[in-house]
Design an enzyme around this catalytic site. Sequence first.
Site, PDB file in Angstrom:
ATOM      1  N   PRO A  10       0.997  -1.314  -0.151  1.00  0.00           N
ATOM      2  CG  PRO A  10      -0.035  -1.044   2.017  1.00  0.00           C
ATOM      3  CD  PRO A  10       0.487  -2.259   1.152  1.00  0.00           C
ATOM      4  CG  ASN A  11      -0.158   4.385   1.258  1.00  0.00           C
ATOM      5  OD1 ASN A  11      -1.251   4.910   0.885  1.00  0.00           O
ATOM      6  ND2 ASN A  11      -0.503   3.805   2.447  1.00  0.00           N
ATOM      7  NE  ARG A  18       3.828   6.744   1.542  1.00  0.00           N
ATOM      8  CZ  ARG A  18       4.276   5.451   2.000  1.00  0.00           C
ATOM      9  NH1 ARG A  18       4.573   4.604   1.340  1.00  0.00           N
ATOM     10  NH2 ARG A  18       3.914   5.257   3.129  1.00  0.00           N
ATOM     11  CE1 TYR A  23       8.893   5.263   3.135  1.00  0.00           C
ATOM     12  CE2 TYR A  23       7.243   7.085   3.113  1.00  0.00           C
ATOM     13  CZ  TYR A  23       7.788   5.811   3.682  1.00  0.00           C
ATOM     14  OH  TYR A  23       7.058   5.397   4.693  1.00  0.00           O
ATOM     15  CG  ASN A  74       8.432  -1.709   0.600  1.00  0.00           C
ATOM     16  OD1 ASN A  74       7.729  -1.804   1.790  1.00  0.00           O
ATOM     17  ND2 ASN A  74       9.125  -0.595   0.430  1.00  0.00           N
ATOM     18  CB  ALA A  77       1.247   0.123   6.708  1.00  0.00           C
ATOM     19  CG  HIS A  80       5.090  -2.156  10.167  1.00  0.00           C
ATOM     20  ND1 HIS A  80       6.329  -2.630  10.295  1.00  0.00           N
ATOM     21  CD2 HIS A  80       4.808  -0.963   9.399  1.00  0.00           C
ATOM     22  CE1 HIS A  80       7.009  -1.706   9.440  1.00  0.00           C
ATOM     23  NE2 HIS A  80       6.262  -0.910   9.034  1.00  0.00           N
ATOM     24  CD  GLU A  98      10.397  -7.539   5.677  1.00  0.00           C
ATOM     25  OE1 GLU A  98      10.258  -8.693   6.095  1.00  0.00           O
ATOM     26  OE2 GLU A  98       9.950  -6.505   6.549  1.00  0.00           O
ATOM     27  CG  HIS A 100      11.189  -2.261   5.040  1.00  0.00           C
ATOM     28  ND1 HIS A 100       9.749  -2.045   4.928  1.00  0.00           N
ATOM     29  CD2 HIS A 100      11.306  -3.278   5.495  1.00  0.00           C
ATOM     30  CE1 HIS A 100       9.021  -3.138   5.328  1.00  0.00           C
ATOM     31  NE2 HIS A 100      10.186  -3.796   5.733  1.00  0.00           N
ATOM     32  CB  ILE A 101      12.215   3.072   0.731  1.00  0.00           C
ATOM     33  CG1 ILE A 101      11.706   2.265  -0.366  1.00  0.00           C
ATOM     34  CG2 ILE A 101      13.042   4.582   0.291  1.00  0.00           C
ATOM     35  CD1 ILE A 101      10.486   2.857  -1.028  1.00  0.00           C
ATOM     36  CB  SER A 102      12.122   4.958   5.456  1.00  0.00           C
ATOM     37  OG  SER A 102      11.310   3.898   5.982  1.00  0.00           O
ATOM     38  NE  ARG A 107       9.521   6.543   8.954  1.00  0.00           N
ATOM     39  CZ  ARG A 107       8.566   6.353   8.040  1.00  0.00           C
ATOM     40  NH1 ARG A 107       8.895   5.120   6.849  1.00  0.00           N
ATOM     41  NH2 ARG A 107       7.611   6.880   8.018  1.00  0.00           N
TER      42      ARG A 107
HETATM   43  C1  DQA Z   1       8.263   1.302   4.112  1.00  0.00           C
HETATM   44  C2  DQA Z   1       8.099   1.307   5.781  1.00  0.00           C
HETATM   45  C3  DQA Z   1       6.586   0.974   6.206  1.00  0.00           C
HETATM   46  O1  DQA Z   1       6.757   1.673   7.603  1.00  0.00           O
HETATM   47  C4  DQA Z   1       5.555   2.350   5.608  1.00  0.00           C
HETATM   48  O2  DQA Z   1       4.433   1.883   5.905  1.00  0.00           O
HETATM   49  C5  DQA Z   1       5.838   2.130   4.103  1.00  0.00           C
HETATM   50  C6  DQA Z   1       7.154   2.084   3.487  1.00  0.00           C
HETATM   51  C7  DQA Z   1       9.389   1.605   3.449  1.00  0.00           C
HETATM   52  O3  DQA Z   1       9.715   1.210   2.454  1.00  0.00           O
HETATM   53  O4  DQA Z   1      10.202   2.304   4.193  1.00  0.00           O
HETATM   54  O5  DQA Z   1       4.737   2.198   3.489  1.00  0.00           O
HETATM   55  O6  DQA Z   1       7.982  -0.166   3.956  1.00  0.00           O
END
Ligand code: DQA
Length: 147
Positions: A10-11, A18, A23, A74, A77, A80, A98, A100-102, A107
């Site tokens: 998602p997103n 975004r 990101y 990826n 959310a 989690h 897996e 994660h960009i950040s 965080r």
């Molecule tokens: C994310 C980190 C997640 O916590 C967040 O909900 C995202 C992006 C990342 O790529 O850093 O949507 O997966």
Amino acid sequence: MANILLLNGPNLNLLGSREPDIYGHETLTDVEASVRTVLENARHSLRAEQSNREYELIDWVHDARDDHAAIIINPGAFTHTSIALLDAFNAYEGFVFEVHISNVHKRESFRHHSYIGLRADGIIVGCGVQGYELAARRVVTLLSQTD
Ligand code: DQA
């Protein structure tokens, strides 16, 4: 030659616009192109999908059981929250990476736990969108060792 599945949750369709301070400015199209280049240079093929719907991601993991040697995901959310996605991965036998960009560990604390991490063969965190390419390179290495 193997088929690889790249999934974004998602997103992540909004990458580039975004929260660019977190990101970055590259789009999902850029990400998919860089992963495709790495995999196709190694003579593998890529299917790339993104969804904001948990069930769709689960269905793609199920589909991959038949003919995909690795999944790079990826989960956004859902990382989690989704025991259902973890269960789908537990029914999948290929490599799982897996991304994660950040750096989720810098965080909010709710981002520190990953359900998918209980199944993933590797996790790349905080390397920006380059993390996807790093995951693809790792998949290429592992597949060359299983030939
Ligand atoms: C994310 C980190 C997640 O916590 C967040 O909900 C995202 C992006 C990342 O790529 O850093 O949507 O997966």
